[in-house]
Design a protein around this motif. Structure first.
Motif, PDB file in Angstrom:
ATOM      1  N   HIS A  13      -7.326  -8.567  -6.703  1.00 26.63           N
ATOM      2  CA  HIS A  13      -6.286  -8.115  -5.778  1.00 26.63           C
ATOM      3  C   HIS A  13      -4.970  -7.908  -6.519  1.00 26.63           C
ATOM      4  CE1 HIS A  13      -3.725  -7.855  -2.299  1.00 26.63           C
ATOM      5  NE2 HIS A  13      -3.101  -8.970  -2.603  1.00 26.63           N
ATOM      6  N   GLY A  55      -7.674   1.257  -1.746  1.00 25.41           N
ATOM      7  CA  GLY A  55      -6.390   0.600  -1.554  1.00 25.41           C
ATOM      8  C   GLY A  55      -5.722   0.149  -2.836  1.00 25.41           C
ATOM      9  N   GLU A  99      -5.226   1.930   8.762  1.00 23.11           N
ATOM     10  CA  GLU A  99      -5.153   0.803   9.695  1.00 23.11           C
ATOM     11  C   GLU A  99      -6.053   1.063  10.902  1.00 23.11           C
ATOM     12  OE1 GLU A  99      -1.619  -0.905  11.127  1.00 23.11           O
ATOM     13  OE2 GLU A  99      -0.705  -1.212   9.154  1.00 23.11           O
ATOM     14  N   TRP A 156      -0.289  -1.825  -0.453  1.00 21.56           N
ATOM     15  CA  TRP A 156      -0.766  -1.423   0.874  1.00 21.56           C
ATOM     16  C   TRP A 156      -1.186  -2.640   1.690  1.00 21.56           C
ATOM     17  CZ3 TRP A 156      -4.761  -1.830   4.229  1.00 21.56           C
ATOM     18  CH2 TRP A 156      -4.780  -0.943   5.302  1.00 21.56           C
ATOM     19  N   GLN A 157      -1.852  -3.581   1.053  1.00 16.56           N
ATOM     20  CA  GLN A 157      -2.417  -4.728   1.782  1.00 16.56           C
ATOM     21  C   GLN A 157      -1.349  -5.588   2.457  1.00 16.56           C
ATOM     22  OE1 GLN A 157      -3.123  -3.896  -1.398  1.00 16.56           O
ATOM     23  NE2 GLN A 157      -5.076  -2.874  -1.024  1.00 16.56           N
ATOM     24  N   HIS A 186       0.457  -3.724   5.486  1.00 21.03           N
ATOM     25  CA  HIS A 186      -0.314  -3.205   6.608  1.00 21.03           C
ATOM     26  C   HIS A 186      -1.189  -4.301   7.196  1.00 21.03           C
ATOM     27  CE1 HIS A 186       0.744   0.466   4.405  1.00 21.03           C
ATOM     28  NE2 HIS A 186       0.643   1.088   5.565  1.00 21.03           N
ATOM     29  N   GLU A 231      -4.462  -5.278   7.362  1.00 17.82           N
ATOM     30  CA  GLU A 231      -5.686  -4.930   6.628  1.00 17.82           C
ATOM     31  C   GLU A 231      -6.918  -5.318   7.440  1.00 17.82           C
ATOM     32  OE1 GLU A 231      -7.393  -5.368   2.076  1.00 17.82           O
ATOM     33  OE2 GLU A 231      -6.289  -7.046   2.940  1.00 17.82           O
ATOM     34  N   VAL A 255     -12.175  -6.941   4.991  1.00 24.38           N
ATOM     35  CA  VAL A 255     -12.832  -6.197   3.914  1.00 24.38           C
ATOM     36  C   VAL A 255     -13.861  -7.034   3.152  1.00 24.38           C
ATOM     37  CG1 VAL A 255     -10.920  -4.590   3.608  1.00 24.38           C
ATOM     38  CG2 VAL A 255     -10.940  -6.754   2.335  1.00 24.38           C
TER      39      VAL A 255
END
Length: 267
Positions: free
Chosen positions: A25, A52, A61, A182-183, A186, A188, A191
């Motif tokens: 990540h 991502g 989203e 992005w994570q 937003h 998320e 995943v």
């Protein structure tokens, strides 16, 4: 490479049995720079940016997906029926998820600092309360500024590194700087399999060669997760990477690469 719902950027080099490298990540495929050349002497090495991250497309989203499903689609598109998987942190979780979901497509798994993800999986829909909480967190992050967030994130990564982190710091810093964030910015989707992983493995046992690694300076919780997962997969091995923390492949590249190559050589 186009897959359902996304474009995934990938690179490959070398010949032989396929080895897919899965990044952590806030990172991207570049985290594997210290390993690619040596692994490519013996294997067809594929590394890619997960959805991502890096040069791959960002999620949307409200649209559910699993990183393990993206990996399955990538392998299908590359006409790879079976592969060795090597992942660190988020990449380790994805490799283990893939093993649970598609054991028939796995030659082996090496997971470092990413075995059992202690959060809800896709079978537990995101609640309105959770969305509201995330919106508050996102607003607070935006008010604080992304630069401050990245600075603190990088500081925590370096703190968890091994004694030679000065060697890994430049690449870590560059990847975090380039990260789209992005994570955290937003809501998320789920995943990873999360809480559903262990029940799935109990209900559908797998027999896949599995090496569970952790840096010697990794948290006790992560090391305990490895021991828990080891009991669920027959023949699984647990090993420690010396002089390394959470991102062991960068903290101690030589020892990490040697551990992977020695494990693959036994198969």
């Amino acid at each position: 490479m186009a897959i359902p719902g996304a474009q995934l950027y990938y690179e490959e080099t070398g010949r032989g049995a396929p080895v897919v490298l899965l990044h952590g990540h806030s990172f991207d495929r570049r985290m594997w720079d210290p390993q690619v050349v040596e692994l490519a002497r013996h294997y067809r090495v594929i590394r890619y940016d997960m959805r991502g991250y890096g040069l791959s497309s960002v999620p949307v989203e409200g649209q559910q997906f699993l990183h393990a499903d993206d990996l399955y689609q990538l392998l299908q598109a590359l006409h790879i029926s079976k592969a060795h998987l090597v992942g660190v942190s988020l990449g380790g979780f994805v490799a283990v998820d893939f093993m649970a979901l598609h054991p028939e497509n796995v030659l082996s798994v090496v997971s470092c600092s990413g075995s059992i993800y202690p959060r809800p999986g896709p079978e537990e829909p995101i609640t309105e309360a959770e969305i509201a909480r995330r919106r508050t967190e996102i607003a607070q992050l935006q008010a604080r500024g992304t630069a401050a967030f990245k600075s603190q994130w990088l500081k925590s990564l370096l703190k968890s590194s091994g004694p030679d982190s000065v060697r890994s710091a430049p690449l870590l810093r560059q990847m975090v700087q380039d990260w789209s964030m992005w994570q955290p910015l937003h809501v998320e989707p789920r995943v990873l399999l999360g809480h559903s992983l262990v029940p799935r493995l109990q209900a559908h046992p797998v027999q896949v060669p599995l090496l569970l690694l952790a840096g010697a300076r990794e948290s006790a919780a992560r090391q305990q997760d490895n021991e828990t997962l080891k009991k669920l997969v027959p023949g699984a091995q647990v090993a420690v990477v010396p002089n390394a923390g959470h991102v062991a492949n960068l903290d101690n590249p030589a020892a990490f690469t040697q551990a992977v190559l020695q494990f693959l050589a036994t198969l």
